[in-house]
Write a protein that holds these residues in place. Structure first.
Motif, PDB file in Angstrom:
ATOM      1  N   HIS A  72      23.033 -53.476 -24.673  1.00  0.00           N
ATOM      2  CA  HIS A  72      22.213 -52.662 -23.767  1.00  0.00           C
ATOM      3  C   HIS A  72      21.609 -51.460 -24.474  1.00  0.00           C
ATOM      4  O   HIS A  72      20.531 -50.995 -24.104  1.00  0.00           O
ATOM      5  N   LYS A  73      22.326 -50.944 -25.476  1.00  0.00           N
ATOM      6  CA  LYS A  73      21.825 -49.758 -26.169  1.00  0.00           C
ATOM      7  C   LYS A  73      22.472 -49.662 -27.545  1.00  0.00           C
ATOM      8  O   LYS A  73      23.532 -50.235 -27.796  1.00  0.00           O
TER       9      LYS A  73
ATOM     10  N   ALA B 216      27.845 -46.450 -30.992  1.00  0.00           N
ATOM     11  CA  ALA B 216      28.890 -46.714 -31.982  1.00  0.00           C
ATOM     12  C   ALA B 216      29.374 -48.154 -31.915  1.00  0.00           C
ATOM     13  O   ALA B 216      29.718 -48.759 -32.941  1.00  0.00           O
ATOM     14  N   ARG B 217      29.394 -48.718 -30.715  1.00  0.00           N
ATOM     15  CA  ARG B 217      29.859 -50.102 -30.576  1.00  0.00           C
ATOM     16  C   ARG B 217      28.888 -51.078 -31.222  1.00  0.00           C
ATOM     17  O   ARG B 217      29.300 -52.031 -31.897  1.00  0.00           O
ATOM     18  N   SER B 218      27.587 -50.864 -31.041  1.00  0.00           N
ATOM     19  CA  SER B 218      26.604 -51.747 -31.674  1.00  0.00           C
ATOM     20  C   SER B 218      26.583 -51.558 -33.192  1.00  0.00           C
ATOM     21  O   SER B 218      26.385 -52.506 -33.950  1.00  0.00           O
ATOM     22  N   GLU B 219      26.811 -50.318 -33.635  1.00  0.00           N
ATOM     23  CA  GLU B 219      26.874 -50.071 -35.079  1.00  0.00           C
ATOM     24  C   GLU B 219      28.039 -50.828 -35.709  1.00  0.00           C
ATOM     25  O   GLU B 219      27.932 -51.331 -36.826  1.00  0.00           O
ATOM     26  N   ALA B 220      29.147 -50.938 -34.971  1.00  0.00           N
ATOM     27  CA  ALA B 220      30.294 -51.698 -35.478  1.00  0.00           C
ATOM     28  C   ALA B 220      29.943 -53.172 -35.653  1.00  0.00           C
ATOM     29  O   ALA B 220      30.399 -53.825 -36.607  1.00  0.00           O
ATOM     30  N   LEU B 221      29.120 -53.706 -34.750  1.00  0.00           N
ATOM     31  CA  LEU B 221      28.689 -55.095 -34.874  1.00  0.00           C
ATOM     32  C   LEU B 221      27.780 -55.284 -36.090  1.00  0.00           C
ATOM     33  O   LEU B 221      27.868 -56.293 -36.787  1.00  0.00           O
ATOM     34  N   GLU B 222      26.919 -54.314 -36.329  1.00  0.00           N
ATOM     35  CA  GLU B 222      26.038 -54.376 -37.508  1.00  0.00           C
ATOM     36  C   GLU B 222      26.861 -54.366 -38.788  1.00  0.00           C
ATOM     37  O   GLU B 222      26.542 -55.074 -39.754  1.00  0.00           O
TER      38      GLU B 222
ATOM     39  N   VAL C 172      20.140 -56.555 -31.362  1.00  0.00           N
ATOM     40  CA  VAL C 172      18.902 -56.362 -30.616  1.00  0.00           C
ATOM     41  C   VAL C 172      19.250 -55.768 -29.259  1.00  0.00           C
ATOM     42  O   VAL C 172      20.300 -56.064 -28.682  1.00  0.00           O
ATOM     43  N   VAL C 173      18.380 -54.910 -28.766  1.00  0.00           N
ATOM     44  CA  VAL C 173      18.587 -54.294 -27.457  1.00  0.00           C
ATOM     45  C   VAL C 173      17.889 -55.147 -26.403  1.00  0.00           C
ATOM     46  O   VAL C 173      16.720 -55.528 -26.569  1.00  0.00           O
TER      47      VAL C 173
END
Length: 292
Positions: free
Chosen positions: A34-35, A38-44, A51-52
């Motif tokens: 969704h945005k 820090a959680r999406s950065e961990a996936l990266e 992707v958002v």
């Protein structure tokens, strides 16, 4: 060229696990969030392309599905499931996605008293109508529920508090679901059109669960049964959203009459490794469960 998969809900319990396991299997993972945070950065950092997008906004879903071979659909216990499923199915059809793995729930039922259980059943039908090859997963209750804010404070005080009577089930961890999801994204061919239940390895009632938690955590846990209405009122007082409270009201009554009973070894059949037990999960999260 590696197989590309889209994982929606990628910062949620099963989404995170599916991302990790899919990368471990060598898949090219696109994680929809969704945005950026820090959680999406961990996936990266794990190696996913982030992707958002929003499952309620079909154009964002369609963009995320570009060049995707298989896609994972998940929606929380919240309003909006049916429109999200329609958008996902339509976007997958437009993009030529080869298969969808749909996370349903064990208690999906057209005639359930729970709105969530009814919606989940209809969402399965939506994917079937779409014509996109689909696999439905029906997990039982998550072990992660032990960590949720309406359960954790009681467990820390030594109480497993649920309105379940003598009902039984075999709880499953999100990590084990993630491994199964990744396996099906990698090679769905033998399972297209199937509905696959997913559970932990041992069926038990909540007295047995409390005993296993006691052994794993090194302190006494007792099971407290209570009326469904009283339990739902307490959830509402804690600020739990009304849709979740309504779901519990219907689902817990049905649970008492066997709606979630049974155990299976499908995680092991799909991945080569069995799902974890209640005790193993508790030991892995003892720092949280035993915190003061």
């Amino acid at each position: 060229m590696s197989r590309k998969v889209l994982i929606s809900g990628a910062t949620g319990d099963t989404g995170r696990a599916a991302v990790r396991s899919s990368i471990d299997l060598g898949l090219d993972v696109r994680a929809m969030v969704h945005k950026q945070d820090a959680r999406s950065e961990a996936l990266e950092k794990l190696g996913a392309e982030v992707v958002v997008g929003d499952l309620q906004e079909i154009d964002t879903v369609r963009t995320a599905m570009e060049d995707v071979d298989a896609a994972y659909f998940v929606w929380p216990v919240a309003p909006g499931l049916l429109s999200a499923a329609v958008n996902f199915a339509q976007a997958a059809k437009e993009a030529g996605v080869g298969s969808i793995v749909n996370l349903s729930q064990r208690s999906a039922d057209r005639h359930s008293k729970s709105e969530s259980c009814r919606d989940t059943f209809i969402a399965e039908q939506v994917f079937d109508w779409s014509g996109v090859p689909v696999i439905h997963l029906r997990p039982t209750y998550f072990l992660e529920w032990l960590l949720y804010p309406w359960q954790l404070p009681y467990l820390r005080q030594g109480v497993l508090r649920m309105p379940v009577g003598k009902g039984r089930h075999s709880p499953i961890a999100a990590d084990d679901q993630g491994r199964a999801i990744a396996a099906l994204l990698k090679d769905p061919s033998a399972h297209i059109g199937k509905t696959i239940p997913l559970s932990g390895p041992v069926e038990m009632d909540h007295e047995q669960m409390a005993a296993e938690l006691s052994e794993a955590l090194g302190r006494k846990i007792i099971f407290q049964d209570l009326p469904v209405d009283e339990y739902c009122a307490s959830l509402a007082a804690m600020g739990v959203p009304a849709y979740i409270v309504q779901h519990f009201g219907g689902a817990m009554e049905e649970y008492q009459h066997g709606a979630m009973s049974g155990a299976d070894n499908n995680v092991e059949l799909l991945t080569g490794k069995r799902s974890m037990t209640v005790g193993e999960f508790a030991r892995a999260h003892a720092d949280v469960l035993n915190a003061a």
